[in-house]
Write a protein that holds these residues in place. Structure first.
Motif, PDB file in Angstrom:
ATOM      1  N   THR A  67      -0.828  95.540  28.604  1.00  0.00           N
ATOM      2  CA  THR A  67      -2.134  95.584  27.958  1.00  0.00           C
ATOM      3  C   THR A  67      -3.218  95.512  29.023  1.00  0.00           C
ATOM      4  OG1 THR A  67      -1.278  94.470  25.985  1.00  0.00           O
ATOM      5  CG2 THR A  67      -3.673  94.516  26.288  1.00  0.00           C
ATOM      6  N   ILE A  68      -4.106  96.490  29.003  1.00  0.00           N
ATOM      7  CA  ILE A  68      -5.236  96.486  29.923  1.00  0.00           C
ATOM      8  C   ILE A  68      -6.462  95.968  29.174  1.00  0.00           C
ATOM      9  CG2 ILE A  68      -5.923  98.885  29.441  1.00  0.00           C
ATOM     10  CD1 ILE A  68      -6.643  99.115  32.439  1.00  0.00           C
ATOM     11  N   SER A  69      -7.269  95.181  29.866  1.00  0.00           N
ATOM     12  CA  SER A  69      -8.502  94.666  29.277  1.00  0.00           C
ATOM     13  C   SER A  69      -9.524  94.498  30.397  1.00  0.00           C
ATOM     14  CB  SER A  69      -8.245  93.338  28.564  1.00  0.00           C
ATOM     15  OG  SER A  69      -7.769  92.359  29.476  1.00  0.00           O
ATOM     16  N   ARG A  70     -10.758  94.244  29.997  1.00  0.00           N
ATOM     17  CA  ARG A  70     -11.810  94.078  30.988  1.00  0.00           C
ATOM     18  C   ARG A  70     -12.787  93.013  30.546  1.00  0.00           C
ATOM     19  NH1 ARG A  70     -14.632  99.678  31.716  1.00  0.00           N
ATOM     20  NH2 ARG A  70     -16.325  98.480  32.694  1.00  0.00           N
ATOM     21  N   GLU A  71     -13.399  92.373  31.507  1.00  0.00           N
ATOM     22  CA  GLU A  71     -14.421  91.376  31.261  1.00  0.00           C
ATOM     23  C   GLU A  71     -15.666  91.846  32.013  1.00  0.00           C
ATOM     24  OE1 GLU A  71     -13.094  87.441  32.095  1.00  0.00           O
ATOM     25  OE2 GLU A  71     -14.952  86.506  31.419  1.00  0.00           O
ATOM     26  N   ASN A  72     -16.557  92.484  31.280  1.00  0.00           N
ATOM     27  CA  ASN A  72     -17.691  93.162  31.909  1.00  0.00           C
ATOM     28  C   ASN A  72     -18.603  92.193  32.660  1.00  0.00           C
ATOM     29  OD1 ASN A  72     -16.857  95.705  31.029  1.00  0.00           O
ATOM     30  ND2 ASN A  72     -17.960  95.488  29.083  1.00  0.00           N
ATOM     31  N   ALA A  73     -18.780  90.999  32.143  1.00  0.00           N
ATOM     32  CA  ALA A  73     -19.669  90.039  32.790  1.00  0.00           C
ATOM     33  C   ALA A  73     -19.177  89.655  34.179  1.00  0.00           C
ATOM     34  CB  ALA A  73     -19.813  88.792  31.927  1.00  0.00           C
ATOM     35  N   LYS A  74     -17.882  89.806  34.390  1.00  0.00           N
ATOM     36  CA  LYS A  74     -17.277  89.463  35.681  1.00  0.00           C
ATOM     37  C   LYS A  74     -16.837  90.692  36.460  1.00  0.00           C
ATOM     38  CE  LYS A  74     -15.578  84.896  34.320  1.00  0.00           C
ATOM     39  NZ  LYS A  74     -14.380  84.003  34.253  1.00  0.00           N
ATOM     40  N   ASN A  75     -17.139  91.882  35.914  1.00  0.00           N
ATOM     41  CA  ASN A  75     -16.720  93.134  36.573  1.00  0.00           C
ATOM     42  C   ASN A  75     -15.233  93.080  36.934  1.00  0.00           C
ATOM     43  OD1 ASN A  75     -19.300  94.401  36.546  1.00  0.00           O
ATOM     44  ND2 ASN A  75     -19.906  93.147  38.301  1.00  0.00           N
ATOM     45  N   THR A  76     -14.450  92.643  35.988  1.00  0.00           N
ATOM     46  CA  THR A  76     -13.027  92.406  36.240  1.00  0.00           C
ATOM     47  C   THR A  76     -12.172  93.152  35.228  1.00  0.00           C
ATOM     48  OG1 THR A  76     -13.464  90.226  37.185  1.00  0.00           O
ATOM     49  CG2 THR A  76     -11.232  90.636  36.418  1.00  0.00           C
ATOM     50  N   VAL A  77     -11.081  93.706  35.724  1.00  0.00           N
ATOM     51  CA  VAL A  77     -10.099  94.350  34.869  1.00  0.00           C
ATOM     52  C   VAL A  77      -8.781  93.589  35.014  1.00  0.00           C
ATOM     53  CG1 VAL A  77      -9.432  96.033  36.655  1.00  0.00           C
ATOM     54  CG2 VAL A  77      -8.995  96.545  34.238  1.00  0.00           C
ATOM     55  N   TYR A  78      -8.066  93.477  33.899  1.00  0.00           N
ATOM     56  CA  TYR A  78      -6.796  92.761  33.856  1.00  0.00           C
ATOM     57  C   TYR A  78      -5.684  93.705  33.407  1.00  0.00           C
ATOM     58  CZ  TYR A  78     -10.063  88.840  33.648  1.00  0.00           C
ATOM     59  OH  TYR A  78     -11.089  87.958  33.900  1.00  0.00           O
TER      60      TYR A  78
END
Length: 119
Positions: A67-78
């Protein structure tokens, strides 16, 4: 702008790992984000990608497990990787589309992180 990937390691068959990749710096915005992998003596391949709007794409080989996800506030992708298999063993690279003020658009690679799945 720098991309810092982390989270790789050694895991047994059926185990899980979570990769992270964070973009840092100044005067940029992030567009699409993704993960690629390269196994020994094989070409680099796309694993998963997520757009700025949250639409996702997965390679057939990982559908239902990753599963790919992102946290825009941290400019991070998981990349959450479950039910790992030995054939998932590879160096994983994040690839991020950026718009840099005064420079323009482009895609950039993070340093690889090694994932090893033992049988």
């Amino acid at each position: 702008v720098q991309l810092q990937a982390s989270g790789g390691g050694l895991v047994q068959d059926g185990g899980s790992l979570r990769l992270s990749c964070a973009a840092s710096g100044s005067r940029f915005s992030v567009n699409d984000m993704g993960w690629y992998r390269q196994a020994p003596e094989k070409q680099r391949e796309l694993v998963a990608r997520i757009t700025s709007g949250g639409s996702t794409y997965y390679a057939d080989s990982v559908k239902g497990r990753f599963t790919i996800s992102r946290e825009n506030a941290k400019n991070t992708v998981y990349l959450q990787m479950n039910s790992l298999k030995p054939e998932d063993t590879a160096v994983y690279y994040c690839n991020v589309g950026l718009l840099r003020v005064g420079v323009g658009r482009g895609h950039f690679w993070g340093q690889g992180t090694l994932v090893t799945v033992s049988s």
